[in-house]
Design an enzyme around this catalytic site. Structure first.
Site, PDB file in Angstrom:
ATOM      1  N   PHE A 118      14.394   0.114  -5.908  1.00 59.24           N
ATOM      2  CA  PHE A 118      14.992  -1.106  -5.359  1.00 59.24           C
ATOM      3  C   PHE A 118      15.395  -2.002  -6.523  1.00 59.24           C
ATOM      4  O   PHE A 118      14.842  -1.908  -7.630  1.00 59.24           O
ATOM      5  CB  PHE A 118      13.991  -1.846  -4.453  1.00 59.24           C
ATOM      6  CG  PHE A 118      14.457  -1.991  -3.031  1.00 59.24           C
ATOM      7  CD1 PHE A 118      14.469  -0.910  -2.182  1.00 59.24           C
ATOM      8  CD2 PHE A 118      14.878  -3.216  -2.546  1.00 59.24           C
ATOM      9  CE1 PHE A 118      14.896  -1.041  -0.862  1.00 59.24           C
ATOM     10  CE2 PHE A 118      15.301  -3.362  -1.234  1.00 59.24           C
ATOM     11  CZ  PHE A 118      15.312  -2.269  -0.387  1.00 59.24           C
ATOM     12  N   ASP A 219      12.964 -24.559  11.535  1.00 59.31           N
ATOM     13  CA  ASP A 219      12.302 -25.588  12.335  1.00 59.31           C
ATOM     14  C   ASP A 219      11.056 -26.159  11.660  1.00 59.31           C
ATOM     15  O   ASP A 219      10.845 -27.376  11.677  1.00 59.31           O
ATOM     16  CB  ASP A 219      11.928 -25.013  13.713  1.00 59.31           C
ATOM     17  CG  ASP A 219      13.132 -24.441  14.437  1.00 59.31           C
ATOM     18  OD1 ASP A 219      14.230 -24.996  14.278  1.00 59.31           O
ATOM     19  OD2 ASP A 219      12.978 -23.428  15.150  1.00 59.31           O
ATOM     20  N   GLN A 238      19.425 -17.359  -1.806  1.00 59.83           N
ATOM     21  CA  GLN A 238      19.932 -16.055  -2.243  1.00 59.83           C
ATOM     22  C   GLN A 238      21.036 -15.535  -1.338  1.00 59.83           C
ATOM     23  O   GLN A 238      20.926 -15.578  -0.108  1.00 59.83           O
ATOM     24  CB  GLN A 238      18.785 -15.044  -2.245  1.00 59.83           C
ATOM     25  CG  GLN A 238      19.185 -13.654  -2.682  1.00 59.83           C
ATOM     26  CD  GLN A 238      18.001 -12.702  -2.681  1.00 59.83           C
ATOM     27  OE1 GLN A 238      17.740 -12.038  -1.702  1.00 59.83           O
ATOM     28  NE2 GLN A 238      17.279 -12.659  -3.790  1.00 59.83           N
ATOM     29  N   HIS A 240      22.671 -12.100  -0.484  1.00 65.74           N
ATOM     30  CA  HIS A 240      22.524 -10.648  -0.621  1.00 65.74           C
ATOM     31  C   HIS A 240      23.898 -10.058  -0.886  1.00 65.74           C
ATOM     32  O   HIS A 240      24.875 -10.425  -0.221  1.00 65.74           O
ATOM     33  CB  HIS A 240      21.925 -10.057   0.654  1.00 65.74           C
ATOM     34  CG  HIS A 240      21.423  -8.660   0.504  1.00 65.74           C
ATOM     35  ND1 HIS A 240      22.263  -7.593   0.316  1.00 65.74           N
ATOM     36  CD2 HIS A 240      20.161  -8.148   0.505  1.00 65.74           C
ATOM     37  CE1 HIS A 240      21.548  -6.480   0.223  1.00 65.74           C
ATOM     38  NE2 HIS A 240      20.271  -6.796   0.336  1.00 65.74           N
ATOM     39  N   LEU A 250      23.166  -7.091   7.437  1.00 64.61           N
ATOM     40  CA  LEU A 250      22.714  -6.553   6.164  1.00 64.61           C
ATOM     41  C   LEU A 250      22.909  -5.043   6.046  1.00 64.61           C
ATOM     42  O   LEU A 250      22.627  -4.295   6.975  1.00 64.61           O
ATOM     43  CB  LEU A 250      21.229  -6.883   5.982  1.00 64.61           C
ATOM     44  CG  LEU A 250      20.719  -6.910   4.545  1.00 64.61           C
ATOM     45  CD1 LEU A 250      21.421  -8.001   3.759  1.00 64.61           C
ATOM     46  CD2 LEU A 250      19.215  -7.150   4.548  1.00 64.61           C
ATOM     47  N   THR A 252      21.117  -2.598   3.758  1.00 67.85           N
ATOM     48  CA  THR A 252      19.925  -2.662   2.922  1.00 67.85           C
ATOM     49  C   THR A 252      20.156  -2.183   1.494  1.00 67.85           C
ATOM     50  O   THR A 252      20.941  -1.265   1.230  1.00 67.85           O
ATOM     51  CB  THR A 252      18.778  -1.834   3.530  1.00 67.85           C
ATOM     52  OG1 THR A 252      17.679  -1.804   2.610  1.00 67.85           O
ATOM     53  CG2 THR A 252      19.205  -0.398   3.778  1.00 67.85           C
ATOM     54  N   GLU A 253      19.418  -2.805   0.579  1.00 68.05           N
ATOM     55  CA  GLU A 253      19.398  -2.383  -0.810  1.00 68.05           C
ATOM     56  C   GLU A 253      18.900  -0.948  -0.949  1.00 68.05           C
ATOM     57  O   GLU A 253      19.144  -0.275  -1.948  1.00 68.05           O
ATOM     58  CB  GLU A 253      18.482  -3.332  -1.589  1.00 68.05           C
ATOM     59  CG  GLU A 253      18.716  -3.397  -3.063  1.00 68.05           C
ATOM     60  CD  GLU A 253      18.129  -4.668  -3.632  1.00 68.05           C
ATOM     61  OE1 GLU A 253      17.442  -4.581  -4.657  1.00 68.05           O
ATOM     62  OE2 GLU A 253      18.348  -5.735  -3.029  1.00 68.05           O
ATOM     63  N   ARG A 284      19.601  -9.209  -7.084  1.00 67.76           N
ATOM     64  CA  ARG A 284      20.626  -9.513  -6.095  1.00 67.76           C
ATOM     65  C   ARG A 284      21.585 -10.620  -6.534  1.00 67.76           C
ATOM     66  O   ARG A 284      22.783 -10.565  -6.234  1.00 67.76           O
ATOM     67  CB  ARG A 284      19.952  -9.903  -4.774  1.00 67.76           C
ATOM     68  CG  ARG A 284      19.268  -8.737  -4.107  1.00 67.76           C
ATOM     69  CD  ARG A 284      18.440  -9.182  -2.927  1.00 67.76           C
ATOM     70  NE  ARG A 284      17.914  -8.015  -2.216  1.00 67.76           N
ATOM     71  CZ  ARG A 284      17.126  -8.105  -1.159  1.00 67.76           C
ATOM     72  NH1 ARG A 284      16.754  -9.294  -0.703  1.00 67.76           N
ATOM     73  NH2 ARG A 284      16.684  -7.013  -0.557  1.00 67.76           N
ATOM     74  N   HIS A 354      21.347 -15.018   2.637  1.00 73.11           N
ATOM     75  CA  HIS A 354      20.271 -14.134   3.071  1.00 73.11           C
ATOM     76  C   HIS A 354      18.881 -14.759   3.082  1.00 73.11           C
ATOM     77  O   HIS A 354      18.138 -14.595   4.048  1.00 73.11           O
ATOM     78  CB  HIS A 354      20.265 -12.899   2.154  1.00 73.11           C
ATOM     79  CG  HIS A 354      19.236 -11.873   2.500  1.00 73.11           C
ATOM     80  ND1 HIS A 354      19.155 -11.291   3.748  1.00 73.11           N
ATOM     81  CD2 HIS A 354      18.240 -11.308   1.759  1.00 73.11           C
ATOM     82  CE1 HIS A 354      18.158 -10.413   3.763  1.00 73.11           C
ATOM     83  NE2 HIS A 354      17.589 -10.414   2.578  1.00 73.11           N
ATOM     84  N   GLU A 385       8.793 -17.032   4.816  1.00 76.71           N
ATOM     85  CA  GLU A 385      10.001 -17.612   4.218  1.00 76.71           C
ATOM     86  C   GLU A 385      10.057 -19.116   4.338  1.00 76.71           C
ATOM     87  O   GLU A 385      10.707 -19.783   3.534  1.00 76.71           O
ATOM     88  CB  GLU A 385      11.256 -16.992   4.840  1.00 76.71           C
ATOM     89  CG  GLU A 385      12.524 -17.365   4.087  1.00 76.71           C
ATOM     90  CD  GLU A 385      13.779 -16.685   4.597  1.00 76.71           C
ATOM     91  OE1 GLU A 385      14.876 -17.084   4.171  1.00 76.71           O
ATOM     92  OE2 GLU A 385      13.663 -15.756   5.421  1.00 76.71           O
ATOM     93  N   ARG A 396      14.746 -14.065  -5.406  1.00 80.57           N
ATOM     94  CA  ARG A 396      13.755 -13.108  -4.918  1.00 80.57           C
ATOM     95  C   ARG A 396      14.219 -11.677  -5.145  1.00 80.57           C
ATOM     96  O   ARG A 396      15.362 -11.339  -4.878  1.00 80.57           O
ATOM     97  CB  ARG A 396      13.501 -13.328  -3.422  1.00 80.57           C
ATOM     98  CG  ARG A 396      12.546 -12.301  -2.832  1.00 80.57           C
ATOM     99  CD  ARG A 396      12.304 -12.543  -1.369  1.00 80.57           C
ATOM    100  NE  ARG A 396      13.459 -12.313  -0.532  1.00 80.57           N
ATOM    101  CZ  ARG A 396      13.940 -11.123  -0.181  1.00 80.57           C
ATOM    102  NH1 ARG A 396      13.383 -10.009  -0.651  1.00 80.57           N
ATOM    103  NH2 ARG A 396      14.989 -11.026   0.621  1.00 80.57           N
ATOM    104  N   LEU A 402       8.880  -8.940   2.210  1.00 79.75           N
ATOM    105  CA  LEU A 402       7.820  -8.324   3.014  1.00 79.75           C
ATOM    106  C   LEU A 402       6.483  -8.358   2.284  1.00 79.75           C
ATOM    107  O   LEU A 402       5.432  -8.503   2.908  1.00 79.75           O
ATOM    108  CB  LEU A 402       8.197  -6.886   3.380  1.00 79.75           C
ATOM    109  CG  LEU A 402       9.398  -6.731   4.323  1.00 79.75           C
ATOM    110  CD1 LEU A 402       9.627  -5.264   4.676  1.00 79.75           C
ATOM    111  CD2 LEU A 402       9.213  -7.550   5.594  1.00 79.75           C
TER     112      LEU A 402
END
Length: 581
Positions: A118, A219, A238, A240, A250, A252-253, A284, A354, A385, A396, A402
Site C-alpha cells: 500500500f 456532526d 486528504q 484520494h 473510491l 482502492t489503493e 496519497r 476523502h 475520523e 494519512r 482502519l
C-alpha cells in the site's frame, strides 16, 4: 424521552463499534448504548476497501517501528510520534483480535493472514515497499463492521438506530450526556450518561467531489465547535488520487498495491517522474498533486488543462483472476458505473475529497482536550475520523484509517468504561433538551425563501475550488468570505415539511449547518498556515516551514469568527527531514 445509561457511544462505524465492544467487556459497566443515524452495517467504514496496515511480517520481514516511521514521514512530521508508535505496535494485536472475533481475512497458502503493498508503507525506514496491508478482498471495512456488530449484539450492547445527534450536554468542564433526534418519530431523546464517546466519522460532504457517504457531515466535531470547544488541524484534508471519474466513488489503493499503473494521455507511467522509488505507491497527497499537475499541463486523457479531465489507472495487465478474486467490488464498480471492464480497459480516475486528518483533539486514550493546555473534558471521549490523536499529521497513509479505528477505538472503549465504572451520574436540568428543541423550532417557524440545496451547492463548489488540492491566499480569502455569507443566509433556512416522522428535510438542513461551520474552520485554518505540508499545498508558499509551522492548529468558533491557537508537535523519536520518495 429520557434514558439513563453508563456509556453512550455516538456513531456505529468501526471506531464506535470497537469502543462499545471493548466497553462491554468491563463487568462493572452495565448499560452501554450506541446511538447511530444509520443502521450500523451501513456506516461509512464499510466503504474502506483495500486493507488494514499491521506489521505482521507474514510474507516478508516487517517491524512496527518501520510502520510508525512511515506514518510520521507520510504525515510530513506533523504526527505526534509517541502516538504513532502506539498505533503501529498495537495494530498487530488488534488485527489478531479482529481475526479471533471472526473477520474473514484473505489467506496465504500456509493459512496466515495475507498482506499486500500500500502507498507509503516501506521496509527499513523507506528502503522499498513492503507487504503490510491485511485485507478481506476489497471489502475489508465492510467485514470489520459485520464482525464488530455481531460481537456487540452478542455482548448485549443496546442500539438506537436512525437517531441524529443534536447536542452534547456539557456543564462547565463535565459531559453529562447527549440529545438526539429520532428520525422515525420526530421525538427528542435525552441520553443521560456517565460518559459519552463520539465516533461520528468524517465531513467530506463539504466538497463537490468526494468519496464520502451522504451521512458524513461531521456532526460530532460541529456540535462541539458550536459550544466553543477547539478542533485540531482542520486545514489538512486528504484528496484520494483515484476516485471514479465524475462520481468520487473510491478505487482502492489496493488496485495499485496489486500492480495497477497510473498513465497519462501518452500512456506514460508519469509517477516515475514524481516518486521514482515508490512510483504508484507514493503517499496519497503526492499522487493526487501529480495527477492534478498532469491534467493542468494538458496530459489528461482529454488533453485539456482544466475542467473534468482525468487519467487512467491501468489494470489490463493484472489478469482476470487477480481482479475478480482480489478486487471483485472494484471490478463490479467499473462495470456498473463506467460501463467498462477493467480486465480489458483502463479505469478513468481523478482525485476525490476523502479524509479529514483533523478533528476533535484527544489524548491516546480518547479523552477530549478542551484547550491547548491539555485540560480534559471529564466524561467526554472521541475516536475515529472525527477525532485527532494526532497520528495522521498532515497526510494519512492508506490503511491507517482502519488502524486508527481499531487501535484507538479499542483504547477509547477501555478508557471510557474505566471512567464510567468509577463515576456517578451528574445531575442535568429538566429542560436539558431546550437548546436542541430551539434549533428545530427556529427552522420550522422561518418563512424565508432561502433554499438549502442552493447553499449546499455553493458551499461544495467554494470548498472544492478555493480550499482544494492546490491552494493560495487569495482564493482561500475569497472562500472564507463566501462561507461567511452562506452561514449568514443559513440562519434564515426554513423547513417546509411539517411531518414529524422521517422528516429528512429537517435533518438535511441541520447537517448543512454543521458542514458550513466546519467549512469556515477549515478555510480559516488553511489560510493562516503559510506553508506547504502534506495534503496542504500552497502555490504562494510552496515550501515546508518547520521554523514557523511545525505545530498543531487549534481552531475555536465564536459566532462568525474563528480564533486560532497552536500546540507543539511531539518529535521525540525522529527529527523532521525533507520528505522524498
Amino acid at each position: 424521552m429520557k434514558h439513563e445509561l453508563d456509556v453512550v457511544v455516538v456513531g456505529a462505524g468501526g471506531a464506535g463499534l470497537y469502543a462499545a465492544l471493548e466497553a462491554s467487556r468491563n463487568k462493572k459497566v452495565k448499560n452501554i448504548a450506541v446511538v447511530s443515524k444509520l443502521f450500523p452495517v451501513r456506516s461509512h467504514t464499510g466503504a474502506a476497501q483495500g486493507g488494514i496496515g499491521a506489521a505482521l511480517g507474514n510474507l516478508e520481514e516487517d517491524k512496527p517501528e518501520w510502520h510508525a516511521f512511515d506514518t510520521v514521514k507520510g504525515g510530513d512530521y506533523l504526527v505526534d510520534q509517541q502516538a504513532a508508535m502506539i498505533l503501529a505496535n498495537e495494530a498487530v494485536d488488534s488485527v489478531y483480535d479482529l481475526e479471533h472475533n471472526g473477520l474473514p481475512f484473505n489467506r496465504t497458502e500456509e493459512g496466515k493472514i495475507d498482506q499486500r503493498r500500500f502507498g507509503g508503507h516501506t521496509r527499513n525506514f523507506g528502503e522499498a515497499a513492503v507487504r503490510r496491508s491485511c485485507y478481506a478482498a476489497d471489502r475489508t471495512g465492510h467485514m470489520i463492521l459485520q464482525t464488530l456488530y455481531q460481537q456487540c449484539i452478542k455482548n448485549k450492547v443496546a442500539f438506537f438506530n436512525e437517531f441524529h445527534l443534536l447536542d452534547v450536554l456539557i456543564d462547565g468542564n463535565t459531559c453529562q450526556g447527549i440529545v438526539a433526534y429520532d428520525l422515525a418519530t420526530g421525538e427528542l431523546h435525552t441520553f443521560h450518561a456517565k460518559a459519552v464517546l463520539l465516533a461520528t466519522g468524517g465531513f467530506g460532504r463539504m466538497f463537490r467531489i468526494t468519496s464520502n457517504a451522504f451521512a458524513n457531515t461531521g456532526d460530532g466535531p460541529a456540535v462541539l465547535a458550536q459550544q466553543g470547544l477547539p478542533l485540531e488541524d482542520m486545514e489538512f484534508f486528504q484528496f484520494h488520487p483515484t476516485g471514479i471519474r465524475g462520481m468520487g466513488i473510491l478505487i482502492t489503493e489496493g488496485v495499485r498495491g496489486e500492480g495497477g499503473i497510473l498513465r497519462n494521455c501518452d500512456g506514460e507511467r508519469f509517477m516515475e517522474r514524481y516518486a521514482p522509488t515508490l512510483l504508484d505507491l507514493a503517499p496519497r497527497d503526492m499522487i493526487a498533486r501529480a495527477i492534478t499537475t498532469e491534467i493542468l499541463n494538458g496530459k489528461g486523457i482529454l488533453k485539456k488543462p482544466q475542467g473534468d479531465d482525468y487519467v487512467h489507472l491501468d489494470t489490463t495487465h493484472l489478469g482476470k483472476e487477480v481482479l475478480e478474486k482480489k478486487l471483485p467490488d472494484i471490478t463490479e464498480f467499473c462495470r456498473t458505473y463506467q460501463d467498462i471492464d477493467p480486465i480489458t480497459t483502463p479505469i478513468p480516475v481523478q482525485p476525490t475529497a476523502h479524509y479529514g486528518m483533523g478533528g476533535i483533539p484527544t489524548d491516546v486514550n480518547g479523552q477530549v482536550f478542551g484547550d491547548t493546555k491539555g485540560t480534559i473534558v471529564e466524561g467526554l471521549y472521541a475516536a475515529g475520523e472525527c477525532a485527532c490523536v494526532s497520528v495522521h499529521g498532515a497526510n494519512r497513509l492508506g490503511t491507517n484509517s482502519l488502524v486508527d479505528l481499531i487501535v484507538f477505538g479499542k483504547r477509547a472503549g477501555s478508557s471510557v468504561a474505566s471512567f464510567a465504572a468509577g463515576a456517578q451520574h451528574q445531575p442535568i436540568p429538566v429542560n436539558a433538551d431546550d437548546r436542541a428543541k430551539k434549533r428545530i423550532i427556529d427552522l420550522s417557524n422561518s418563512s424565508s425563501n432561502v433554499k438549502q440545496d442552493v447553499l449546499r451547492k455553493k458551499m461544495r463548489d467554494t470548498m472544492m475550488d478555493g480550499v482544494g488540492i492546490f491552494r493560495n491566499g487569495n482564493d482561500m480569502a475569497d472562500a472564507i468570505e463566501t462561507i461567511k455569507e452562506l452561514r449568514e443566509d443559513a440562519k434564515d433556512l426554513s423547513v417546509s415539511d411539517a411531518n414529524a416522522k422521517y422528516n429528512t428535510e429537517l435533518m438535511d438542513t441541520m447537517e448543512l449547518k454543521n458542514l458550513l461551520d466546519l467549512s469556515l474552520i477549515t478555510a480559516v485554518s488553511a489560510h493562516n498556515r503559510q506553508e506547504s505540508r502534506g495534503a496542504h499545498a500552497r502555490e504562494d508558499f510552496p515550501d515546508r516551514d518547520d521554523a514557523n509551522f511545525l505545530k498543531h492548529t487549534y481552531a475555536s468558533l465564536n459566532k462568525d469568527e474563528v480564533r486560532l491557537e497552536y500546540k507543539s508537535v511531539d518529535t521525540s523519536i525522529w527529527e523532521p527531514k525533507p520528505r522524498k520518495y
